[in-house]
Design a protein around this motif. Structure first.
Motif, PDB file in Angstrom:
ATOM      1  N   GLU A  74      97.788  74.921  31.132  1.00 15.64           N
ATOM      2  CA  GLU A  74      98.468  76.070  30.537  1.00 15.64           C
ATOM      3  C   GLU A  74      98.486  75.916  29.023  1.00 15.64           C
ATOM      4  OE1 GLU A  74      99.605  78.828  31.841  1.00 15.64           O
ATOM      5  OE2 GLU A  74      99.049  78.304  33.885  1.00 15.64           O
ATOM      6  N   THR A  75      98.507  77.048  28.333  1.00 15.99           N
ATOM      7  CA  THR A  75      98.418  77.027  26.883  1.00 15.99           C
ATOM      8  C   THR A  75      99.580  77.783  26.257  1.00 15.99           C
ATOM      9  OG1 THR A  75      97.049  77.670  24.984  1.00 15.99           O
ATOM     10  CG2 THR A  75      96.966  79.089  26.913  1.00 15.99           C
ATOM     11  N   LYS A 114      94.911  83.830  24.058  1.00 18.04           N
ATOM     12  CA  LYS A 114      93.721  83.357  23.358  1.00 18.04           C
ATOM     13  C   LYS A 114      93.102  82.191  24.119  1.00 18.04           C
ATOM     14  CE  LYS A 114      92.165  81.403  18.958  1.00 18.04           C
ATOM     15  NZ  LYS A 114      92.564  80.940  17.609  1.00 18.04           N
ATOM     16  N   GLY A 115      91.774  82.228  24.280  1.00 19.41           N
ATOM     17  CA  GLY A 115      91.042  81.147  24.918  1.00 19.41           C
ATOM     18  C   GLY A 115      91.103  81.120  26.425  1.00 19.41           C
ATOM     19  N   ARG A 116      91.740  82.113  27.051  1.00 19.94           N
ATOM     20  CA  ARG A 116      91.883  82.140  28.501  1.00 19.94           C
ATOM     21  C   ARG A 116      90.996  83.228  29.103  1.00 19.94           C
ATOM     22  NH1 ARG A 116      94.600  77.998  30.875  1.00 19.94           N
ATOM     23  NH2 ARG A 116      95.659  79.311  32.401  1.00 19.94           N
ATOM     24  N   VAL A 248      89.012  89.558  21.780  1.00 23.23           N
ATOM     25  CA  VAL A 248      88.916  89.739  23.228  1.00 23.23           C
ATOM     26  C   VAL A 248      87.527  90.248  23.582  1.00 23.23           C
ATOM     27  CG1 VAL A 248      89.848  90.919  25.258  1.00 23.23           C
ATOM     28  CG2 VAL A 248      91.371  90.286  23.376  1.00 23.23           C
ATOM     29  N   LEU A 249      86.932  89.631  24.592  1.00 28.62           N
ATOM     30  CA  LEU A 249      85.654  90.072  25.131  1.00 28.62           C
ATOM     31  C   LEU A 249      85.896  90.575  26.552  1.00 28.62           C
ATOM     32  CD1 LEU A 249      82.733  90.060  24.045  1.00 28.62           C
ATOM     33  CD2 LEU A 249      82.387  87.898  25.246  1.00 28.62           C
ATOM     34  N   VAL A 250      85.467  91.795  26.834  1.00 27.08           N
ATOM     35  CA  VAL A 250      85.612  92.370  28.167  1.00 27.08           C
ATOM     36  C   VAL A 250      84.238  92.371  28.831  1.00 27.08           C
ATOM     37  CG1 VAL A 250      86.267  94.402  29.515  1.00 27.08           C
ATOM     38  CG2 VAL A 250      87.539  93.813  27.440  1.00 27.08           C
ATOM     39  N   ALA A 280      89.244  85.177  23.982  1.00 32.37           N
ATOM     40  CA  ALA A 280      89.846  85.532  25.269  1.00 32.37           C
ATOM     41  C   ALA A 280      88.869  86.416  26.037  1.00 32.37           C
ATOM     42  CB  ALA A 280      91.163  86.269  25.064  1.00 32.37           C
ATOM     43  N   LEU A 281      88.820  86.228  27.365  1.00 29.67           N
ATOM     44  CA  LEU A 281      87.848  86.939  28.185  1.00 29.67           C
ATOM     45  C   LEU A 281      88.557  87.675  29.312  1.00 29.67           C
ATOM     46  CD1 LEU A 281      84.830  87.481  28.852  1.00 29.67           C
ATOM     47  CD2 LEU A 281      84.849  85.357  30.196  1.00 29.67           C
TER      48      LEU A 281
END
Length: 352
Positions: A74-75, A114-116, A248-250, A280-281
């Motif tokens: 977890e972050t 972020k980063g998840r 964010v990348l979708v 983040a993805l």
């Protein structure tokens, strides 16, 4: 339905697919092709258990496992994307009678740090792609909110939305249709930065860096989309999405059109990019195998609603909702351990 046709009418079926899970479910015999040539053929059990050719073994071992990857810790990284009770209703007008309303998404609430990686999974028509398009503002939500890096964007006009678009970018499903065939790869990648004021020379230099990041050769910058394979085109689409340094990348079914070996390469690439850039993805997929291998958290959608949500390791191994269990039970090839060339039942060792 295909099995019923075979049983009731004696119908012969020639089934063309890149999905080895489907092969395991439906085939009696299998023919494996590579570069236009037949490299291996035989009864299903023989090909799945004792593949003779290295290419066949690689195909089978590339099939994603339904067992989720080891969870990342977890972050406390900041929240970069929130959807709050997001809804989208389509109204279909009729010449006769009352207009009909279709709720494609209803009160969807999601959070992404972020980063998840957050996966939205569900069958066709469940509303997952509608949610993705509302979040990116390719379509306008009917109600609810979308917060991007702390800023509410769901009600912004097109003009006011412009500065925020670079913070969220999308990769589409079909790599053959998402690139302009008349424009070189370099120009496609540079287009976004140029539109936001970057000098063309600098934008093209950035395009070269991004092509290297997605493991494509430097000369790709001057070539056209038709000169690349499907997997390479999807790498180009990823590079284009990264050109504006989004938060964010979708990815909307971004690997579903690719065969399993290329799919595995693209998933590895997305994981590498995420680790290097901290992006983040939001990952949209109907394939629970893919979700198990890339997602930290999963939201399961049915009929436009989120019916279950939580860490991927929990949702995919101990689902609480009947719909989630039904999705897992329907996963093609669920009974096969493809990486070890055996049925799952043969991997279970009895203990006293």
């Amino acid at each position: 339905m295909i099995r019923d046709l075979q049983r009731d009418h004696g119908t012969a079926v020639l089934f063309i697919t890149h999905d080895m899970g489907v092969v395991a479910e439906i085939a009696d015999r299998v023919a494996v092709m590579r570069h236009g040539r037949l490299v291996e053929t035989g009864p299903l059990q023989d090909v799945l258990r004792t593949p003779r050719m290295e290419y066949t073994r690689n195909l089978l071992s590339s099939v994603p496992s339904l067992v989720p990857r080891a969870p990342r810790p977890e972050t406390t990284e900041p929240v970069v994307l929130e959807a709050n009770e997001l809804s989208k209703v389509y109204r279909e007008r009729s010449l006769y009678g009352k207009a009909r309303e279709v709720a494609a998404a209803s009160n969807v609430t999601l959070t992404l740090r972020k980063g998840r990686t957050l996966g939205i999974v569900g069958e066709s028509g469940s509303g997952k792609s509608t949610v993705a398009r509302c979040i990116v503002r390719l379509i306008d939500p009917t109600s609810g909110g979308v917060r991007l890096a702390g800023r509410e964007i769901s009600d912004l006009s097109r003009r006011l939305l412009q500065p925020h678009r670079q913070k969220i970018q999308i990769i589409f499903q079909d790599p053959y249709r998402s690139l302009n065939p008349r424009v070189t790869v370099g120009e496609s990648i540079a287009e976004g930065p140029v539109n936001y004021g970057m000098p063309r020379k600098d934008a093209l230099a950035r395009a070269r860096e991004l092509l290297e990041l997605v493991h494509l050769p430097p000369d790709a910058i001057s070539r056209y989309p038709h000169q690349f394979s499907g997997g390479q085109r999807q790498r180009i689409a990823i590079a284009r999405a990264l050109a504006l340094d989004p938060d964010v990348l979708v990815a909307d079914e971004a690997v579903s059109a690719l065969d399993v070996s290329v799919q595995a390469q693209v998933l590895d690439l997305l994981d590498e990019i995420q680790r290097r850039l901290g992006i983040a993805l939001l990952f949209i997929t109907h394939d629970l195998r893919v979700a198990a291998q890339i997602c930290d958290d999963v939201a399961v959608m049915q009929h436009g609603r989120v019916v279950e949500q939580g860490p991927a390791a929990e949702v995919l191994t101990n689902p609480q909702q009947a719909y989630t269990r039904a999705l897992l039970d329907a996963a093609p090839g669920r009974g096969w351990d493809f990486a070890n060339f055996r049925p799952v039942s043969e991997g279970i060792v009895a203990t006293a």
